[in-house]
Design a protein around this motif. Structure first.
Motif, PDB file in Angstrom:
ATOM      1  N   ALA A  68     -37.278 -18.688   1.342  1.00  0.00           N
ATOM      2  CA  ALA A  68     -36.957 -17.794   2.972  1.00  0.00           C
ATOM      3  C   ALA A  68     -36.473 -19.468   3.490  1.00  0.00           C
ATOM      4  CB  ALA A  68     -38.570 -17.970   2.556  1.00  0.00           C
ATOM      5  N   GLY A 125     -32.523 -17.282   3.887  1.00  0.00           N
ATOM      6  CA  GLY A 125     -33.328 -16.211   4.177  1.00  0.00           C
ATOM      7  C   GLY A 125     -33.465 -15.622   5.643  1.00  0.00           C
ATOM      8  N   VAL A 131     -40.624 -14.952  -0.145  1.00  0.00           N
ATOM      9  CA  VAL A 131     -41.197 -15.510  -1.484  1.00  0.00           C
ATOM     10  C   VAL A 131     -40.261 -16.665  -1.329  1.00  0.00           C
ATOM     11  CG1 VAL A 131     -41.308 -15.316  -3.480  1.00  0.00           C
ATOM     12  CG2 VAL A 131     -41.599 -12.833  -2.610  1.00  0.00           C
ATOM     13  N   THR A 139     -31.444 -15.475  -1.549  1.00  0.00           N
ATOM     14  CA  THR A 139     -30.675 -17.289  -0.707  1.00  0.00           C
ATOM     15  C   THR A 139     -31.819 -17.919  -1.560  1.00  0.00           C
ATOM     16  OG1 THR A 139     -32.355 -17.185   1.257  1.00  0.00           O
ATOM     17  CG2 THR A 139     -29.588 -15.218   1.208  1.00  0.00           C
ATOM     18  N   THR A 158     -30.894 -19.936  -4.118  1.00  0.00           N
ATOM     19  CA  THR A 158     -29.937 -20.915  -4.831  1.00  0.00           C
ATOM     20  C   THR A 158     -30.350 -20.803  -6.613  1.00  0.00           C
ATOM     21  OG1 THR A 158     -31.083 -23.116  -5.216  1.00  0.00           O
ATOM     22  CG2 THR A 158     -29.689 -22.548  -3.374  1.00  0.00           C
ATOM     23  N   ASN A 196     -24.372 -18.584  -3.251  1.00  0.00           N
ATOM     24  CA  ASN A 196     -23.105 -18.923  -3.963  1.00  0.00           C
ATOM     25  C   ASN A 196     -23.203 -20.359  -3.990  1.00  0.00           C
ATOM     26  OD1 ASN A 196     -21.741 -17.118  -2.411  1.00  0.00           O
ATOM     27  ND2 ASN A 196     -22.212 -17.787  -0.431  1.00  0.00           N
TER      28      ASN A 196
HETATM   29  N1  LIG Z   1     -24.033 -15.289   1.478  1.00  0.00           N
HETATM   30  C1  LIG Z   1     -23.469 -15.283   2.311  1.00  0.00           C
HETATM   31  O1  LIG Z   1     -23.157 -15.476   3.464  1.00  0.00           O
HETATM   32  C2  LIG Z   1     -24.259 -16.233   2.426  1.00  0.00           C
HETATM   33  C3  LIG Z   1     -24.805 -17.638   3.790  1.00  0.00           C
HETATM   34  C4  LIG Z   1     -25.555 -18.261   3.892  1.00  0.00           C
HETATM   35  C5  LIG Z   1     -26.262 -19.090   3.280  1.00  0.00           C
HETATM   36  N2  LIG Z   1     -25.814 -18.436   1.379  1.00  0.00           N
HETATM   37  C6  LIG Z   1     -26.726 -18.653   0.464  1.00  0.00           C
HETATM   38  O2  LIG Z   1     -27.502 -18.796   0.385  1.00  0.00           O
HETATM   39  C7  LIG Z   1     -28.726 -20.096  -0.955  1.00  0.00           C
HETATM   40  C8  LIG Z   1     -29.315 -20.978   0.361  1.00  0.00           C
HETATM   41  O3  LIG Z   1     -28.689 -21.309   1.405  1.00  0.00           O
HETATM   42  P1  LIG Z   1     -29.471 -22.233   2.852  1.00  0.00           P
HETATM   43  O4  LIG Z   1     -28.438 -22.029   3.893  1.00  0.00           O
HETATM   44  O5  LIG Z   1     -30.511 -20.626   2.882  1.00  0.00           O
HETATM   45  O6  LIG Z   1     -30.720 -23.380   1.934  1.00  0.00           O
HETATM   46  P2  LIG Z   1     -32.110 -23.749   2.092  1.00  0.00           P
HETATM   47  O7  LIG Z   1     -31.633 -24.433   1.639  1.00  0.00           O
HETATM   48  O8  LIG Z   1     -32.209 -23.598   3.430  1.00  0.00           O
HETATM   49  O9  LIG Z   1     -33.200 -22.271   1.712  1.00  0.00           O
HETATM   50  C9  LIG Z   1     -33.207 -22.469   0.417  1.00  0.00           C
HETATM   51  C10 LIG Z   1     -34.553 -22.174   0.160  1.00  0.00           C
HETATM   52  O10 LIG Z   1     -35.102 -21.294  -1.368  1.00  0.00           O
HETATM   53  C11 LIG Z   1     -35.592 -21.537  -1.714  1.00  0.00           C
HETATM   54  N3  LIG Z   1     -35.732 -22.567  -3.045  1.00  0.00           N
HETATM   55  C12 LIG Z   1     -35.962 -22.849  -3.480  1.00  0.00           C
HETATM   56  N4  LIG Z   1     -35.835 -22.827  -5.258  1.00  0.00           N
HETATM   57  C13 LIG Z   1     -36.868 -21.846  -4.863  1.00  0.00           C
HETATM   58  C14 LIG Z   1     -37.287 -20.995  -6.308  1.00  0.00           C
HETATM   59  N5  LIG Z   1     -37.554 -20.975  -7.952  1.00  0.00           N
HETATM   60  N6  LIG Z   1     -37.916 -20.009  -6.316  1.00  0.00           N
HETATM   61  C15 LIG Z   1     -38.082 -19.475  -4.944  1.00  0.00           C
HETATM   62  N7  LIG Z   1     -36.859 -20.357  -4.038  1.00  0.00           N
HETATM   63  C16 LIG Z   1     -36.644 -21.233  -4.022  1.00  0.00           C
HETATM   64  C17 LIG Z   1     -36.178 -22.747  -0.991  1.00  0.00           C
HETATM   65  O11 LIG Z   1     -37.100 -23.118  -0.502  1.00  0.00           O
HETATM   66  C18 LIG Z   1     -35.543 -22.827   0.336  1.00  0.00           C
HETATM   67  O12 LIG Z   1     -36.506 -22.580   1.326  1.00  0.00           O
HETATM   68  C19 LIG Z   1     -27.272 -21.040  -0.996  1.00  0.00           C
HETATM   69  O13 LIG Z   1     -27.543 -20.483  -1.960  1.00  0.00           O
HETATM   70  C20 LIG Z   1     -25.751 -20.108  -0.001  1.00  0.00           C
HETATM   71  O14 LIG Z   1     -24.940 -21.060  -0.817  1.00  0.00           O
HETATM   72  C21 LIG Z   1     -24.910 -16.788   1.067  1.00  0.00           C
END
Ligand SMILES: NC(=O)c1ccc[n+]([C@@H]2O[C@H](COP(=O)([O-])OP(=O)(O)OC[C@H]3O[C@@H](n4cnc5c(N)ncnc54)[C@H](O)[C@@H]3O)[C@@H](O)[C@H]2O)c1
Ligand SMILES: O=C(O)C[C@H](O)C(=O)O
Ligand SMILES: [Mn+2]
Length: 539
Positions: free
Chosen positions: A292, A296, A324, A375, A377, A404
């Protein structure tokens, strides 16, 4: 430098061996090229053969980057002709590898602007040194704090700004001479880079808090002044700054956050595409978002707004979501909630065992989601037992592992199909080849914001829009729905990348029309404005 060298060294003007004899005489190129004159098609065929001879994906990427560096028209001509093959090389996932190797392989700045937090007084000069007299209409800026899911890459993240712009031109025909990639080098908290003698950026920890936000403000004011017609696209900022920056500036200038808004609308389009296949309604779904953060919460917000548009009250719509994150299911009293999470948390008294809902498996068991979007990672987090549990409670589970690059995805599409006997409706962040299961060929949709942001940008620029607002974004998402035959066995939830130029134009027209309808545009014919704005990769 002679005129001949000036034009041959200018990637926006260079045609290499395709300069005609007349042009060679006019530009002082006689004797500066071998005598044979080639067509762009011949040049592209020659280059494609060489490209195929490169053994690794990163070598392929570097080969293409050298064409990009010397001749933009030829580069985009080749990329558009091989879009499905080259998207993953130019962009995600190979771009992640190129960012990780940036310092060792640094050759050229690729017409990017490098801004240093140590020198806010240089912002204007830096931008103008790079853009020269070009009429900039689109800027992609990153501060590299959250590159894809691979974290903080300091100045090396500049490649994401370059790569996102390549997709803008290949997919939507944004004139490559009118774009500017920008990296804000705010330092880095990546200890490998801090210790790496080869590192090319500011070798100090990241600047944060007020000095950081002051720098951003200074940057925005300069962009407004120097490039008043430009769309400013934010990419891969950190969880702690991305939403704050968007909230502050989105009503003030033409701006867009790709990770929040682009991801939100591609996920919405994917979910609507999945529901076309399952013939179910959005209001009957229970959404679980795993991770989230920036992306997310962008997804949750857009899905929530869609439910409200469909007639649910905000209170009713909210009941459809379960977030979550690292802490497990997010409750009202969970420590360290972000501002974007707070409106969507649950109450402990909804669950007899709330203190045990600290992992994905327990939450899936407790809430029985019909849609699960990752989302986070966290590679492999959508495990077989979790997916089987979800499938036991829903006929067509919608499962989107969106993290990603490839190594970070929450699940592989082939496993999801296997564990659900082909029932799962899947979209992934990275491209996935067709999958054969029993008698059916499954096409997997790519829910990557790259399938939608090029159209959004083209539409907003073509319309001369003042801002990008939620109505325009929703119009974009809906324009991407209905392009796949849902009755075909194994149908994908989103249209294929091979059609990206066609559907980007469709998205652009929808966005421009929305701006016109809202009185936010400076044109009155969306289709004409989009067609007139499109650049073609031809000499
Ligand atoms: N497909 C797409 O178009 C697209 C677009 C944006 C981001 N993404 C991918 O989404 C992922 C996240 O990107 P973001 O910019 O939101 O990063 P972010 O750091 O803002 O968000 C990631 C979230 O995941 C949470 N997280 C980490 N470990 C976790 C766990 N063990 N259990 C549950 N949650 C956990 C973090 O606390 C954080 O809130 C990246 O891999 C990115 O490549 C994909
Ligand atoms: O860059 C991508 O592939 C999509 C997205 O913007 C991300 O950060 O993962
Ligand atoms: Mn991103």
């Amino acid at each position: 430098m002679t005129d001949a060298m000036n034009i041959l060294n200018n990637p926006f003007k260079n045609k290499g061996t395709a300069f005609t004899m007349e042009e060679r005489r006019r530009y002082g190129l006689i004797g500066a090229l071998p005598s044979r004159v080639k067509t762009i098609d011949q040049q592209a065929n020659d280059m494609y053969k060489l490209y195929q001879s490169k053994m690794s994906r990163i070598e392929k990427r570097h080969f293409l980057m050298e064409i990009f560096n010397t001749n933009r028209t030829l580069f985009f001509y080749i990329m558009q002709h091989h879009i499905t093959e080259m998207m993953p090389i130019v962009y995600d996932p190979v771009i992640a590898e190129s960012i990780e190797k940036y310092n060792e392989r640094y050759l050229r700045p690729q017409n990017a602007a490098y801004l240093s937090v140590q020198h806010p007084e240089n912002i204007q000069e830096s931008l103008l040194n790079v853009s020269g007299d070009r009429d900039i209409r689109l800027i992609v800026v990153t501060d590299s704090q959250g590159i894809l899911g691979i974290g903080d890459w300091g100045v090396d993240g500049v490649d994401i700004a370059v790569g996102k712009l390549m997709v803008y031109t290949a997919a939507a025909g944004i004139n490559p001479e009118q774009v500017l990639p920008v990296v804000i080098d705010a330092g880095t908290n990546n200890h490998h880079l801090l210790e790496d003698p080869n590192y090319l950026g500011e070798q100090h920890p990241r600047i944060s808090g007020q000095p950081y936000f002051d720098f951003i403000d200074h940057f925005i004011i300069t962009v407004e002044k120097v490039y008043p017609k430009a769309l400013l696209h934010f990419e891969d900022f950190g969880r702690g700054t991305a939403a704050q920056i968007l909230d502050k500036y989105q009503n003030r200038l033409l701006t867009f956050n790709d990770d929040i808004q682009g991801t939100g609308i591609i996920a919405l389009a994917g979910v609507l595409g999945a529901l076309n296949i399952s013939r179910e309604k959005l209001r009957d779904q229970t959404f679980l978002t795993f991770g989230a953060g920036t992306a997310g919460m962008g997804i949750v917000r857009i899905l929530f707004e869609e439910l409200v548009r469909e007639g649910l009250t905000p209170e009713e719509a909210k009941q459809h979501f379960y977030l979550v994150d690292k802490q497990g299911l997010l409750f009202d009293d969970t420590p360290s909630l972000t501002a974007k999470q707070k409106p969507f948390t649950r109450q402990r008294d909804e669950f007899p065992n709330s203190d045990r809902l600290t992992n994905l498996g327990a939450v899936v068991h407790a809430v029985q989601p019909t849609v699960m979007i990752g989302t986070s990672t966290q590679p492999g987090a959508f495990t077989e037992p979790i997916v089987r549990e979800m499938t036991a409670n829903t006929t067509r589970p919608i499962i989107f592992p969106l993290s990603n690059p490839t190594e970070l995805a929450e699940a592989k599409a082939s496993d999801l199909l296997k564990w659900t006997n082909g029932k799962a409706l899947i979209a992934t962040g990275i491209p996935v080849a067709d999958i054969q299961l029993d008698q059916t060929t499954f096409h997997i949709g790519q829910a990557n914001n790259a399938l939608i942001y090029p159209g959004v940008g083209l539409g907003a620029i073509a319309a001369g829009a003042k801002v990008i607002n939620n109505q325009m974004l929703v119009a974009a998402a809906h324009a991407l729905v209905g392009l796949v035959d849902p009755d075909q066995p194994g149908a994908a939830v989103l249209p294929p990348v091979k059609n990206i130029t066609q559907f980007s134009e469709r998205v652009a027209v929808a966005v421009a029309q929305s701006a016109i309808d809202q009185g936010l545009a400076s044109v009155d014919n969306a289709e004409k404005a989009v067609a007139d704005t499109k650049w073609e990769a031809q000499y």
